[in-house]
Design an enzyme around this catalytic site. Structure first.
Site, short mmCIF file in Angstrom:
data_model
loop_
_atom_site.label_atom_id
_atom_site.label_comp_id
_atom_site.label_asym_id
_atom_site.label_seq_id
_atom_site.Cartn_x
_atom_site.Cartn_y
_atom_site.Cartn_z
N GLY A 81 0.85 -1.19 0.00
CA GLY A 81 0.00 0.00 0.00
C GLY A 81 0.88 1.24 0.00
O GLY A 81 2.06 1.15 0.31
N CYS A 108 5.33 -6.16 1.41
CA CYS A 108 5.69 -4.74 1.47
C CYS A 108 5.02 -4.06 2.67
O CYS A 108 5.36 -4.35 3.80
CB CYS A 108 5.37 -4.06 0.14
SG CYS A 108 6.12 -2.43 0.03
N TYR A 109 4.04 -3.22 2.43
CA TYR A 109 3.33 -2.59 3.56
C TYR A 109 2.79 -3.66 4.51
O TYR A 109 2.87 -3.52 5.74
CB TYR A 109 2.18 -1.72 3.03
CG TYR A 109 1.45 -0.97 4.11
CD1 TYR A 109 1.88 0.29 4.53
CD2 TYR A 109 0.31 -1.51 4.72
CE1 TYR A 109 1.21 0.99 5.53
CE2 TYR A 109 -0.37 -0.83 5.72
CZ TYR A 109 0.08 0.42 6.12
OH TYR A 109 -0.58 1.10 7.11
N HIS A 196 8.18 -7.15 -3.77
CA HIS A 196 6.89 -7.46 -4.40
C HIS A 196 6.98 -8.76 -5.21
O HIS A 196 7.40 -8.75 -6.36
CB HIS A 196 6.46 -6.31 -5.31
CG HIS A 196 5.99 -5.12 -4.54
ND1 HIS A 196 4.69 -5.00 -4.10
CD2 HIS A 196 6.64 -4.03 -4.10
CE1 HIS A 196 4.57 -3.87 -3.42
NE2 HIS A 196 5.73 -3.26 -3.40
N GLU A 198 4.65 -10.33 -6.52
CA GLU A 198 3.60 -10.42 -7.54
C GLU A 198 3.97 -9.78 -8.87
O GLU A 198 3.27 -9.96 -9.84
CB GLU A 198 2.30 -9.80 -6.98
CG GLU A 198 2.25 -8.28 -6.91
CD GLU A 198 2.90 -7.68 -5.65
OE1 GLU A 198 3.71 -8.37 -5.02
OE2 GLU A 198 2.60 -6.52 -5.32
N ASP A 254 -19.47 -10.75 -21.62
CA ASP A 254 -19.94 -11.09 -20.28
C ASP A 254 -21.33 -11.74 -20.29
O ASP A 254 -21.54 -12.80 -19.70
CB ASP A 254 -19.95 -9.85 -19.38
CG ASP A 254 -18.62 -9.13 -19.40
OD1 ASP A 254 -17.63 -9.77 -19.80
OD2 ASP A 254 -18.57 -7.94 -19.04
N LYS A 395 -11.95 -10.36 -16.02
CA LYS A 395 -12.28 -10.46 -17.45
C LYS A 395 -11.52 -11.58 -18.18
O LYS A 395 -12.11 -12.33 -18.95
CB LYS A 395 -11.96 -9.11 -18.11
CG LYS A 395 -12.48 -8.97 -19.53
CD LYS A 395 -13.86 -8.45 -19.50
CE LYS A 395 -14.41 -8.12 -20.86
NZ LYS A 395 -15.74 -7.52 -20.73
#
Ligand code: XMP
Length: 539
Positions: A81, A108-109, A196, A198, A254, A395
Protein backbone atom coordinates in the site's frame (compact mmCIF):
# COMPACT_ATOMS: atom_id res chain seq x y z
CA UNK A 1 -30.18 -7.64 -18.82
CA UNK A 2 -26.96 -6.74 -20.53
CA UNK A 3 -26.74 -3.14 -21.20
CA UNK A 4 -29.76 -1.05 -20.75
CA UNK A 5 -27.76 1.69 -22.14
CA UNK A 6 -26.98 3.54 -19.03
CA UNK A 7 -29.09 6.60 -19.20
CA UNK A 8 -27.24 9.70 -18.22
CA UNK A 9 -25.11 8.27 -15.45
CA UNK A 10 -22.61 6.46 -17.56
CA UNK A 11 -19.47 7.66 -15.80
CA UNK A 12 -18.09 6.21 -12.58
CA UNK A 13 -20.66 6.16 -9.88
CA UNK A 14 -20.64 4.85 -6.34
CA UNK A 15 -22.30 1.56 -5.54
CA UNK A 16 -22.59 -0.17 -2.24
CA UNK A 17 -19.71 -2.49 -1.52
CA UNK A 18 -20.77 -6.07 -1.89
CA UNK A 19 -17.41 -7.55 -1.03
CA UNK A 20 -18.35 -8.57 2.46
CA UNK A 21 -21.66 -9.92 1.35
CA UNK A 22 -21.12 -13.51 0.41
CA UNK A 23 -19.69 -16.23 2.60
CA UNK A 24 -17.28 -17.56 0.02
CA UNK A 25 -16.44 -20.90 1.53
CA UNK A 26 -19.84 -22.21 0.59
CA UNK A 27 -18.61 -22.01 -2.95
CA UNK A 28 -14.89 -22.70 -2.75
CA UNK A 29 -12.92 -25.12 -0.58
CA UNK A 30 -9.69 -23.17 -0.24
CA UNK A 31 -10.13 -19.44 -0.30
CA UNK A 32 -7.25 -17.02 0.07
CA UNK A 33 -8.28 -13.61 1.30
CA UNK A 34 -6.18 -10.76 -0.03
CA UNK A 35 -6.45 -7.89 2.42
CA UNK A 36 -6.50 -4.63 0.51
CA UNK A 37 -4.08 -1.91 1.63
CA UNK A 38 -3.91 -0.37 -1.85
CA UNK A 39 -6.32 -1.35 -4.57
CA UNK A 40 -4.02 -1.90 -7.48
CA UNK A 41 -1.58 -4.02 -5.46
CA UNK A 42 -4.38 -6.18 -4.08
CA UNK A 43 -5.86 -6.92 -7.48
CA UNK A 44 -2.57 -8.03 -8.92
CA UNK A 45 -1.92 -10.32 -5.95
CA UNK A 46 -5.42 -11.80 -6.23
CA UNK A 47 -4.79 -12.59 -9.88
CA UNK A 48 -1.40 -14.16 -9.20
CA UNK A 49 -2.92 -16.42 -6.54
CA UNK A 50 -5.53 -17.54 -9.04
CA UNK A 51 -2.83 -18.18 -11.63
CA UNK A 52 -1.52 -20.72 -9.13
CA UNK A 53 -4.95 -22.38 -9.27
CA UNK A 54 -6.06 -21.21 -5.83
CA UNK A 55 -9.20 -19.14 -5.50
CA UNK A 56 -8.71 -15.67 -4.02
CA UNK A 57 -10.89 -12.80 -2.98
CA UNK A 58 -10.09 -9.22 -2.07
CA UNK A 59 -11.37 -7.92 1.23
CA UNK A 60 -11.15 -4.41 2.67
CA UNK A 61 -8.63 -3.93 5.49
CA UNK A 62 -11.37 -2.99 7.92
CA UNK A 63 -12.40 -6.66 8.01
CA UNK A 64 -12.59 -7.96 11.57
CA UNK A 65 -11.19 -11.16 13.03
CA UNK A 66 -14.75 -12.47 13.43
CA UNK A 67 -15.51 -11.80 9.77
CA UNK A 68 -12.29 -13.50 8.70
CA UNK A 69 -13.02 -16.49 10.93
CA UNK A 70 -16.54 -16.78 9.52
CA UNK A 71 -15.14 -17.16 6.04
CA UNK A 72 -12.74 -19.91 7.09
CA UNK A 73 -10.03 -18.93 4.60
CA UNK A 74 -7.04 -21.16 3.94
CA UNK A 75 -4.66 -18.20 4.09
CA UNK A 76 -4.41 -14.42 4.18
CA UNK A 77 -2.17 -12.22 2.07
CA UNK A 78 -1.71 -8.64 3.21
CA UNK A 79 -1.12 -6.41 0.22
CA UNK A 80 1.26 -3.52 -0.24
CA UNK A 81 0.00 0.00 0.00
CA UNK A 82 1.11 3.58 -0.52
CA UNK A 83 1.11 4.76 3.12
CA UNK A 84 3.80 4.63 5.82
CA UNK A 85 2.87 2.59 8.90
CA UNK A 86 3.99 5.61 10.93
CA UNK A 87 1.51 8.17 9.65
CA UNK A 88 -1.65 8.95 11.55
CA UNK A 89 -4.61 7.07 10.19
CA UNK A 90 -2.47 4.53 8.30
CA UNK A 91 -4.57 1.42 7.74
CA UNK A 92 -3.87 -1.56 9.95
CA UNK A 93 -5.22 -5.03 10.61
CA UNK A 94 -7.49 -6.16 13.41
CA UNK A 95 -4.72 -7.60 15.67
CA UNK A 96 -6.95 -10.51 16.72
CA UNK A 97 -6.55 -11.82 13.16
CA UNK A 98 -2.96 -12.82 13.97
CA UNK A 99 -4.29 -15.18 16.63
CA UNK A 100 -6.69 -17.09 14.38
CA UNK A 101 -4.05 -19.63 13.38
CA UNK A 102 -4.50 -18.85 9.69
CA UNK A 103 -1.25 -18.69 7.65
CA UNK A 104 -0.43 -15.09 6.71
CA UNK A 105 1.91 -13.62 4.13
CA UNK A 106 2.52 -9.87 4.30
CA UNK A 107 3.86 -8.10 1.25
CA UNK A 108 5.69 -4.74 1.47
CA UNK A 109 3.33 -2.59 3.56
CA UNK A 110 1.74 -5.83 4.76
CA UNK A 111 5.15 -7.10 5.96
CA UNK A 112 5.85 -3.83 7.77
CA UNK A 113 2.47 -4.00 9.42
CA UNK A 114 3.21 -7.52 10.71
CA UNK A 115 6.53 -6.28 12.11
CA UNK A 116 4.96 -3.24 13.72
CA UNK A 117 1.84 -4.90 15.11
CA UNK A 118 3.66 -7.91 16.54
CA UNK A 119 6.37 -5.98 18.37
CA UNK A 120 9.23 -5.50 15.90
CA UNK A 121 10.61 -2.19 14.64
CA UNK A 122 9.98 -0.40 11.38
CA UNK A 123 12.69 2.22 10.79
CA UNK A 124 11.39 5.47 9.44
CA UNK A 125 12.93 7.94 7.08
CA UNK A 126 15.53 5.57 5.71
CA UNK A 127 16.78 5.89 2.17
CA UNK A 128 14.14 3.74 0.65
CA UNK A 129 14.48 1.41 -2.34
CA UNK A 130 12.63 1.74 -5.60
CA UNK A 131 13.05 -0.71 -8.46
CA UNK A 132 15.48 -3.57 -8.77
CA UNK A 133 17.46 -4.62 -5.69
CA UNK A 134 19.55 -7.65 -4.79
CA UNK A 135 18.17 -9.93 -2.12
CA UNK A 136 20.77 -11.73 0.00
CA UNK A 137 19.56 -14.93 1.66
CA UNK A 138 20.87 -15.09 5.20
CA UNK A 139 19.18 -18.18 6.60
CA UNK A 140 17.01 -21.21 5.96
CA UNK A 141 13.66 -20.02 4.58
CA UNK A 142 10.21 -21.62 4.49
CA UNK A 143 8.90 -19.30 1.76
CA UNK A 144 11.80 -18.37 -0.51
CA UNK A 145 11.93 -21.01 -3.25
CA UNK A 146 14.76 -23.52 -3.00
CA UNK A 147 15.84 -22.74 -6.57
CA UNK A 148 16.32 -19.01 -5.88
CA UNK A 149 20.08 -18.33 -5.66
CA UNK A 150 21.68 -16.89 -2.52
CA UNK A 151 21.77 -13.47 -4.20
CA UNK A 152 18.96 -12.67 -6.61
CA UNK A 153 16.95 -9.76 -7.99
CA UNK A 154 13.71 -8.58 -6.43
CA UNK A 155 11.48 -5.57 -7.08
CA UNK A 156 11.29 -3.05 -4.27
CA UNK A 157 9.13 -0.03 -3.63
CA UNK A 158 9.41 1.21 -0.06
CA UNK A 159 10.64 4.09 2.05
CA UNK A 160 10.50 2.77 5.62
CA UNK A 161 12.14 -0.59 6.33
CA UNK A 162 11.83 -3.25 9.01
CA UNK A 163 14.94 -3.01 11.19
CA UNK A 164 14.05 -5.55 13.87
CA UNK A 165 11.87 -8.62 13.52
CA UNK A 166 9.34 -9.28 16.32
CA UNK A 167 10.10 -11.92 18.95
CA UNK A 168 9.55 -15.39 17.51
CA UNK A 169 10.42 -14.28 13.95
CA UNK A 170 13.65 -14.91 12.08
CA UNK A 171 15.06 -12.63 9.41
CA UNK A 172 16.04 -14.84 6.49
CA UNK A 173 17.06 -12.29 3.87
CA UNK A 174 18.19 -8.69 3.50
CA UNK A 175 18.98 -6.10 0.87
CA UNK A 176 21.37 -3.16 1.13
CA UNK A 177 18.60 -0.91 2.42
CA UNK A 178 16.27 -3.41 4.05
CA UNK A 179 17.99 -5.25 6.91
CA UNK A 180 14.94 -7.49 7.36
CA UNK A 181 13.70 -8.12 3.84
CA UNK A 182 12.09 -11.46 4.72
CA UNK A 183 10.78 -12.39 8.18
CA UNK A 184 9.29 -15.69 9.19
CA UNK A 185 7.62 -17.32 12.15
CA UNK A 186 7.07 -20.87 11.06
CA UNK A 187 5.42 -21.84 14.31
CA UNK A 188 2.61 -19.32 13.86
CA UNK A 189 2.71 -19.55 10.06
CA UNK A 190 3.25 -15.81 9.63
CA UNK A 191 5.62 -14.52 6.96
CA UNK A 192 6.54 -11.16 5.49
CA UNK A 193 8.47 -10.10 2.40
CA UNK A 194 9.51 -6.52 1.84
CA UNK A 195 9.75 -6.98 -1.92
CA UNK A 196 6.89 -7.46 -4.40
CA UNK A 197 6.67 -11.15 -5.37
CA UNK A 198 3.60 -10.42 -7.54
CA UNK A 199 5.39 -8.36 -10.16
CA UNK A 200 7.25 -9.88 -13.10
CA UNK A 201 10.42 -7.99 -12.16
CA UNK A 202 10.82 -10.30 -9.15
CA UNK A 203 11.89 -13.41 -11.09
CA UNK A 204 11.39 -15.76 -8.13
CA UNK A 205 8.27 -14.00 -6.89
CA UNK A 206 5.82 -16.61 -8.14
CA UNK A 207 7.99 -19.21 -6.40
CA UNK A 208 7.42 -17.38 -3.10
CA UNK A 209 3.65 -17.31 -3.60
CA UNK A 210 3.66 -20.93 -4.73
CA UNK A 211 5.59 -22.10 -1.66
CA UNK A 212 3.46 -20.08 0.69
CA UNK A 213 0.15 -21.22 -0.80
CA UNK A 214 0.86 -24.85 -1.59
CA UNK A 215 3.31 -25.74 1.18
CA UNK A 216 2.72 -23.39 4.11
CA UNK A 217 -1.04 -22.94 3.70
CA UNK A 218 -1.76 -26.36 2.19
CA UNK A 219 -3.88 -25.03 -0.68
CA UNK A 220 -4.05 -27.56 -3.53
CA UNK A 221 -3.88 -26.28 -7.10
CA UNK A 222 -7.46 -27.21 -7.92
CA UNK A 223 -9.13 -23.94 -8.92
CA UNK A 224 -9.48 -24.23 -12.69
CA UNK A 225 -12.07 -23.10 -15.19
CA UNK A 226 -13.45 -26.62 -15.22
CA UNK A 227 -13.92 -26.48 -11.47
CA UNK A 228 -15.60 -23.08 -11.80
CA UNK A 229 -18.03 -24.47 -14.37
CA UNK A 230 -18.85 -27.51 -12.22
CA UNK A 231 -19.39 -25.39 -9.11
CA UNK A 232 -21.56 -22.81 -10.88
CA UNK A 233 -23.62 -25.47 -12.61
CA UNK A 234 -24.39 -27.11 -9.26
CA UNK A 235 -25.11 -23.79 -7.59
CA UNK A 236 -27.39 -22.54 -10.36
CA UNK A 237 -29.33 -25.80 -10.47
CA UNK A 238 -29.82 -25.67 -6.72
CA UNK A 239 -31.00 -22.05 -6.82
CA UNK A 240 -33.27 -22.25 -9.84
CA UNK A 241 -34.76 -25.67 -9.19
CA UNK A 242 -37.41 -26.11 -11.84
CA UNK A 243 -38.01 -22.35 -12.17
CA UNK A 244 -37.36 -20.25 -15.24
CA UNK A 245 -34.62 -17.71 -15.90
CA UNK A 246 -34.24 -15.00 -18.50
CA UNK A 247 -31.07 -13.40 -19.76
CA UNK A 248 -30.65 -10.29 -21.87
CA UNK A 249 -27.87 -10.84 -24.37
CA UNK A 250 -25.92 -7.89 -25.66
CA UNK A 251 -23.60 -9.86 -27.90
CA UNK A 252 -20.75 -8.89 -25.57
CA UNK A 253 -18.47 -11.32 -23.77
CA UNK A 254 -19.94 -11.09 -20.28
CA UNK A 255 -23.61 -11.71 -21.00
CA UNK A 256 -22.71 -14.38 -23.57
CA UNK A 257 -20.55 -16.36 -21.16
CA UNK A 258 -23.07 -15.95 -18.35
CA UNK A 259 -25.85 -17.25 -20.63
CA UNK A 260 -23.80 -20.20 -21.88
CA UNK A 261 -22.89 -21.15 -18.31
CA UNK A 262 -26.44 -20.94 -16.99
CA UNK A 263 -27.68 -22.82 -20.05
CA UNK A 264 -25.29 -25.64 -19.21
CA UNK A 265 -26.89 -25.79 -15.78
CA UNK A 266 -30.60 -25.48 -16.58
CA UNK A 267 -30.94 -25.94 -20.36
CA UNK A 268 -34.37 -25.00 -21.66
CA UNK A 269 -35.37 -23.35 -18.41
CA UNK A 270 -33.30 -20.42 -19.68
CA UNK A 271 -34.63 -18.04 -22.31
CA UNK A 272 -32.36 -15.39 -23.76
CA UNK A 273 -33.58 -12.13 -25.21
CA UNK A 274 -31.50 -10.26 -27.73
CA UNK A 275 -32.73 -6.77 -28.52
CA UNK A 276 -31.36 -5.65 -31.86
CA UNK A 277 -31.43 -1.87 -31.55
CA UNK A 278 -30.32 -1.39 -35.14
CA UNK A 279 -27.25 0.25 -33.62
CA UNK A 280 -25.07 -2.83 -33.53
CA UNK A 281 -21.81 -3.41 -35.34
CA UNK A 282 -21.77 -4.95 -38.80
CA UNK A 283 -22.71 -8.63 -38.74
CA UNK A 284 -23.07 -8.70 -34.97
CA UNK A 285 -26.75 -9.61 -34.74
CA UNK A 286 -26.42 -12.44 -37.24
CA UNK A 287 -23.54 -13.82 -35.26
CA UNK A 288 -25.35 -13.70 -31.94
CA UNK A 289 -28.32 -15.55 -33.39
CA UNK A 290 -26.11 -18.07 -35.17
CA UNK A 291 -24.03 -18.80 -32.08
CA UNK A 292 -26.76 -19.00 -29.50
CA UNK A 293 -29.65 -20.48 -31.40
CA UNK A 294 -27.92 -22.78 -33.86
CA UNK A 295 -24.59 -23.51 -32.26
CA UNK A 296 -25.45 -23.69 -28.57
CA UNK A 297 -29.13 -24.58 -28.95
CA UNK A 298 -30.20 -21.87 -26.53
CA UNK A 299 -33.77 -20.64 -26.64
CA UNK A 300 -33.41 -17.13 -28.02
CA UNK A 301 -35.94 -14.40 -28.61
CA UNK A 302 -34.44 -12.14 -31.25
CA UNK A 303 -36.22 -8.78 -31.31
CA UNK A 304 -35.51 -6.80 -34.42
CA UNK A 305 -36.38 -3.38 -33.08
CA UNK A 306 -34.21 -1.09 -35.22
CA UNK A 307 -37.15 0.84 -36.68
CA UNK A 308 -38.50 1.70 -33.27
CA UNK A 309 -35.15 2.99 -32.15
CA UNK A 310 -34.68 5.11 -35.26
CA UNK A 311 -38.15 6.59 -34.86
CA UNK A 312 -37.40 7.41 -31.26
CA UNK A 313 -34.04 8.97 -32.17
CA UNK A 314 -35.34 11.21 -34.95
CA UNK A 315 -34.26 14.78 -34.24
CA UNK A 316 -32.37 13.85 -31.05
CA UNK A 317 -28.93 15.45 -31.00
CA UNK A 318 -27.86 15.96 -27.41
CA UNK A 319 -25.70 13.00 -26.25
CA UNK A 320 -27.47 12.55 -22.93
CA UNK A 321 -30.91 12.77 -24.53
CA UNK A 322 -29.77 10.13 -26.98
CA UNK A 323 -28.58 7.78 -24.26
CA UNK A 324 -31.77 8.28 -22.34
CA UNK A 325 -33.94 7.67 -25.40
CA UNK A 326 -32.07 4.48 -26.28
CA UNK A 327 -32.07 3.30 -22.67
CA UNK A 328 -35.80 3.85 -22.21
CA UNK A 329 -36.68 2.22 -25.48
CA UNK A 330 -34.46 -0.72 -24.66
CA UNK A 331 -36.19 -1.38 -21.38
CA UNK A 332 -39.59 -1.04 -23.00
CA UNK A 333 -38.73 -3.54 -25.74
CA UNK A 334 -37.13 -5.89 -23.23
CA UNK A 335 -40.17 -5.85 -21.01
CA UNK A 336 -42.60 -6.31 -23.87
CA UNK A 337 -40.71 -9.34 -25.01
CA UNK A 338 -40.30 -10.95 -21.65
CA UNK A 339 -43.89 -10.21 -20.68
CA UNK A 340 -44.86 -13.66 -21.95
CA UNK A 341 -42.42 -15.30 -19.61
CA UNK A 342 -44.63 -14.67 -16.65
CA UNK A 343 -43.24 -17.52 -14.66
CA UNK A 344 -39.63 -16.33 -14.88
CA UNK A 345 -38.23 -15.64 -11.45
CA UNK A 346 -34.54 -15.23 -12.25
CA UNK A 347 -32.55 -12.75 -14.27
CA UNK A 348 -29.05 -13.75 -15.40
CA UNK A 349 -26.46 -10.98 -15.50
CA UNK A 350 -22.83 -10.94 -16.55
CA UNK A 351 -21.57 -8.95 -13.57
CA UNK A 352 -17.81 -9.39 -13.15
CA UNK A 353 -15.60 -9.26 -10.08
CA UNK A 354 -14.04 -5.88 -10.92
CA UNK A 355 -17.58 -4.48 -11.07
CA UNK A 356 -17.85 -5.29 -7.39
CA UNK A 357 -14.40 -4.40 -6.16
CA UNK A 358 -13.96 -1.17 -4.40
CA UNK A 359 -11.13 0.95 -5.62
CA UNK A 360 -9.57 4.30 -5.20
CA UNK A 361 -8.60 4.18 -1.55
CA UNK A 362 -5.68 2.69 0.29
CA UNK A 363 -7.99 1.90 3.18
CA UNK A 364 -10.34 0.01 0.94
CA UNK A 365 -13.30 2.06 2.04
CA UNK A 366 -13.67 4.40 -0.91
CA UNK A 367 -16.57 3.28 -2.99
CA UNK A 368 -16.17 4.78 -6.40
CA UNK A 369 -15.94 2.02 -8.94
CA UNK A 370 -16.10 1.56 -12.65
CA UNK A 371 -19.54 2.49 -13.88
CA UNK A 372 -21.66 -0.49 -13.42
CA UNK A 373 -23.50 -0.44 -16.65
CA UNK A 374 -25.35 -3.66 -16.12
CA UNK A 375 -27.05 -2.80 -12.91
CA UNK A 376 -27.44 0.86 -13.80
CA UNK A 377 -30.29 0.35 -16.19
CA UNK A 378 -32.40 -2.26 -14.46
CA UNK A 379 -36.04 -1.34 -14.27
CA UNK A 380 -36.81 -0.59 -10.68
CA UNK A 381 -39.98 -2.61 -10.46
CA UNK A 382 -38.47 -5.79 -11.89
CA UNK A 383 -39.18 -8.55 -9.41
CA UNK A 384 -36.55 -10.99 -10.49
CA UNK A 385 -33.82 -12.60 -8.46
CA UNK A 386 -30.37 -11.99 -9.88
CA UNK A 387 -28.10 -14.80 -10.95
CA UNK A 388 -24.56 -13.58 -11.46
CA UNK A 389 -22.42 -16.62 -12.25
CA UNK A 390 -19.34 -14.55 -13.16
CA UNK A 391 -19.24 -12.34 -10.11
CA UNK A 392 -16.06 -13.96 -8.82
CA UNK A 393 -14.12 -13.62 -12.05
CA UNK A 394 -11.79 -11.19 -13.75
CA UNK A 395 -12.28 -10.46 -17.45
CA UNK A 396 -9.48 -12.69 -18.68
CA UNK A 397 -10.87 -15.56 -16.61
CA UNK A 398 -14.30 -14.99 -18.15
CA UNK A 399 -12.72 -15.27 -21.59
CA UNK A 400 -11.06 -18.57 -20.65
CA UNK A 401 -14.35 -19.80 -19.28
CA UNK A 402 -16.14 -18.81 -22.50
CA UNK A 403 -13.67 -20.79 -24.56
CA UNK A 404 -14.07 -23.77 -22.26
CA UNK A 405 -17.84 -23.55 -22.75
CA UNK A 406 -17.40 -23.68 -26.51
CA UNK A 407 -18.06 -20.06 -27.43
CA UNK A 408 -16.29 -18.93 -30.61
CA UNK A 409 -13.32 -16.53 -30.50
CA UNK A 410 -15.38 -13.82 -32.21
CA UNK A 411 -17.54 -13.61 -29.10
CA UNK A 412 -14.96 -14.45 -26.46
CA UNK A 413 -12.51 -11.83 -27.74
CA UNK A 414 -15.07 -9.22 -28.66
CA UNK A 415 -14.19 -5.69 -27.60
CA UNK A 416 -16.36 -3.86 -25.08
CA UNK A 417 -19.24 -2.12 -26.78
CA UNK A 418 -21.43 0.53 -25.18
CA UNK A 419 -25.09 -0.27 -24.55
CA UNK A 420 -26.30 2.61 -26.74
CA UNK A 421 -24.16 1.14 -29.51
CA UNK A 422 -23.31 3.14 -32.60
CA UNK A 423 -25.82 5.71 -31.39
CA UNK A 424 -23.09 7.33 -29.29
CA UNK A 425 -20.53 7.07 -32.08
CA UNK A 426 -22.59 9.14 -34.49
CA UNK A 427 -22.31 12.79 -33.60
CA UNK A 428 -25.60 14.53 -34.22
CA UNK A 429 -28.82 12.88 -35.32
CA UNK A 430 -28.78 9.11 -35.73
CA UNK A 431 -30.28 7.84 -39.00
CA UNK A 432 -30.28 4.41 -40.65
CA UNK A 433 -28.10 5.78 -43.45
CA UNK A 434 -25.46 7.08 -41.06
CA UNK A 435 -25.48 3.81 -39.16
CA UNK A 436 -24.86 1.86 -42.38
CA UNK A 437 -21.97 4.13 -43.26
CA UNK A 438 -20.43 3.85 -39.82
CA UNK A 439 -20.89 0.07 -39.76
CA UNK A 440 -18.84 -0.20 -42.96
CA UNK A 441 -16.06 2.09 -41.72
CA UNK A 442 -16.01 0.39 -38.32
CA UNK A 443 -15.78 -3.07 -39.89
CA UNK A 444 -12.73 -1.93 -41.87
CA UNK A 445 -11.02 -0.57 -38.75
CA UNK A 446 -11.54 -3.82 -36.89
CA UNK A 447 -10.65 -6.07 -39.84
CA UNK A 448 -7.38 -4.23 -40.46
CA UNK A 449 -6.49 -4.31 -36.79
CA UNK A 450 -7.11 -8.06 -36.72
CA UNK A 451 -5.09 -8.56 -39.93
CA UNK A 452 -2.19 -6.71 -38.27
CA UNK A 453 -2.41 -9.16 -35.36
CA UNK A 454 -3.07 -6.38 -32.84
CA UNK A 455 -6.63 -7.28 -31.90
CA UNK A 456 -5.84 -8.62 -28.45
CA UNK A 457 -3.43 -5.85 -27.49
CA UNK A 458 -5.90 -3.09 -28.14
CA UNK A 459 -8.70 -2.49 -25.65
CA UNK A 460 -11.07 -0.96 -28.18
CA UNK A 461 -10.70 0.21 -31.77
CA UNK A 462 -13.60 1.70 -33.66
CA UNK A 463 -14.82 4.42 -35.98
CA UNK A 464 -16.80 7.53 -35.09
CA UNK A 465 -18.85 9.51 -37.56
CA UNK A 466 -18.48 13.26 -37.21
CA UNK A 467 -21.27 15.70 -37.89
CA UNK A 468 -19.19 17.94 -40.11
CA UNK A 469 -18.22 17.93 -43.74
CA UNK A 470 -15.04 18.79 -45.54
CA UNK A 471 -13.93 19.33 -49.10
CA UNK A 472 -11.96 16.68 -50.92
CA UNK A 473 -11.17 15.50 -54.42
CA UNK A 474 -11.67 12.07 -55.96
CA UNK A 475 -10.66 11.53 -59.56
CA UNK A 476 -11.56 14.85 -61.13
CA UNK A 477 -14.50 15.36 -58.85
CA UNK A 478 -14.72 17.73 -55.93
CA UNK A 479 -16.27 15.97 -52.93
CA UNK A 480 -17.97 17.34 -49.86
CA UNK A 481 -18.18 14.43 -47.46
CA UNK A 482 -18.01 13.38 -43.82
CA UNK A 483 -14.82 12.58 -41.97
CA UNK A 484 -14.49 9.34 -40.01
CA UNK A 485 -12.56 9.46 -36.77
CA UNK A 486 -10.59 6.35 -35.88
CA UNK A 487 -10.28 5.75 -32.15
CA UNK A 488 -8.00 3.01 -30.78
CA UNK A 489 -7.04 2.81 -27.12
CA UNK A 490 -5.05 0.65 -24.77
CA UNK A 491 -6.39 0.16 -21.28
CA UNK A 492 -6.67 -2.33 -18.43
CA UNK A 493 -10.06 -1.45 -17.10
CA UNK A 494 -11.49 1.48 -19.13
CA UNK A 495 -11.07 3.77 -16.11
CA UNK A 496 -8.04 5.27 -17.79
CA UNK A 497 -6.86 4.75 -21.34
CA UNK A 498 -4.16 5.86 -23.72
CA UNK A 499 -4.44 6.28 -27.45
CA UNK A 500 -2.82 3.33 -29.17
CA UNK A 501 0.41 3.97 -31.05
CA UNK A 502 -0.80 2.07 -34.12
CA UNK A 503 1.81 1.61 -36.86
CA UNK A 504 1.53 4.29 -39.55
CA UNK A 505 1.21 1.67 -42.30
CA UNK A 506 -1.83 0.24 -40.51
CA UNK A 507 -3.42 3.68 -40.19
CA UNK A 508 -2.64 4.27 -43.86
CA UNK A 509 -4.42 1.06 -44.87
CA UNK A 510 -7.46 1.91 -42.74
CA UNK A 511 -7.58 5.40 -44.22
CA UNK A 512 -7.30 4.37 -47.83
CA UNK A 513 -9.78 1.51 -47.51
CA UNK A 514 -12.34 3.67 -45.71
CA UNK A 515 -12.16 6.54 -48.20
CA UNK A 516 -12.22 4.14 -51.15
CA UNK A 517 -14.87 1.72 -49.94
CA UNK A 518 -17.28 3.79 -47.90
CA UNK A 519 -19.38 6.13 -49.94
CA UNK A 520 -19.65 9.61 -48.52
CA UNK A 521 -16.45 9.48 -46.46
CA UNK A 522 -13.63 11.57 -47.88
CA UNK A 523 -11.33 12.02 -44.89
CA UNK A 524 -10.02 9.91 -41.97
CA UNK A 525 -8.54 11.35 -38.79
CA UNK A 526 -6.96 9.61 -35.81
CA UNK A 527 -7.93 10.51 -32.25
CA UNK A 528 -4.81 11.08 -30.10
CA UNK A 529 -6.51 11.86 -26.80
CA UNK A 530 -5.94 9.84 -23.65
CA UNK A 531 -8.51 9.30 -20.88
CA UNK A 532 -8.52 11.53 -18.95
CA UNK A 533 -9.03 14.18 -20.22
CA UNK A 534 -11.06 12.50 -22.99
CA UNK A 535 -13.38 9.54 -22.59
CA UNK A 536 -13.11 6.45 -24.72
CA UNK A 537 -16.43 7.02 -26.45
CA UNK A 538 -17.19 10.34 -28.11
CA UNK A 539 -20.58 10.86 -26.53
P1 XMP B 1 -15.99 6.04 -21.54
O1 XMP B 1 -16.48 6.58 -22.84
O2 XMP B 1 -16.79 6.52 -20.36
O3 XMP B 1 -16.19 4.48 -21.62
O4 XMP B 1 -14.52 6.27 -21.35
C1 XMP B 1 -15.64 3.54 -20.73
C2 XMP B 1 -16.00 2.15 -21.21
O5 XMP B 1 -17.40 1.94 -21.05
C3 XMP B 1 -18.01 1.69 -22.31
N1 XMP B 1 -19.29 2.41 -22.27
C4 XMP B 1 -20.47 1.84 -22.04
N2 XMP B 1 -20.81 0.54 -21.83
N3 XMP B 1 -23.07 1.18 -21.65
C5 XMP B 1 -22.12 0.22 -21.64
O6 XMP B 1 -22.43 -0.96 -21.46
C6 XMP B 1 -22.81 2.49 -21.85
O7 XMP B 1 -23.68 3.34 -21.85
C7 XMP B 1 -21.44 2.83 -22.05
N4 XMP B 1 -20.79 4.00 -22.29
C8 XMP B 1 -19.47 3.72 -22.41
C9 XMP B 1 -17.03 2.20 -23.35
O8 XMP B 1 -17.17 1.54 -24.59
C10 XMP B 1 -15.71 1.92 -22.68
O9 XMP B 1 -15.33 0.57 -22.82
Amino acid sequence: MPNPCCTSERRARPIRSRLLETPTNERHDHVVLVVDFGAQYAQLIARRVRELAVFSEIVPNRITAAEVAARRPAALVLSGGPKSVHVDGAPSLDPAIYDLGIPILGICYGAQLIAQQLGGTVGRGRRGEYGRATLHRTGESAVLPAEAPTHHDVWMSHFDAITEAPVGFTATASTDDAPVAVLEDETRGIYGVQFHPEVVHSPHGMGVLRRFLHERAGCPATWTMTSVIDAQVDLTRARVGDGRAICGLSGGVDSSVAAALVHRAIGHQLTCVYVDTGLMRKGESEQVVETFRRHLGIELIHVDAGERFFARLAGVIDPEDKRKAIGDEFIRVFEENTGGLVDAEFLVQGTLYPDLIESGGADGTASVIKSHHNVGGLPEDMRLTLIEPLRDLFKDEVRRLGTELGLPDEIVWRQPFPGPGLGVRIIGEVTPGKVRLLQEADAIVRAELAAAGLEREIWQAFAVLADIRSVGVMGDERTYGHPVIVRAVTSDDAMTADWARLPHELLARMSSRITNEVDGINRVVYDITSKPPGTIEWE
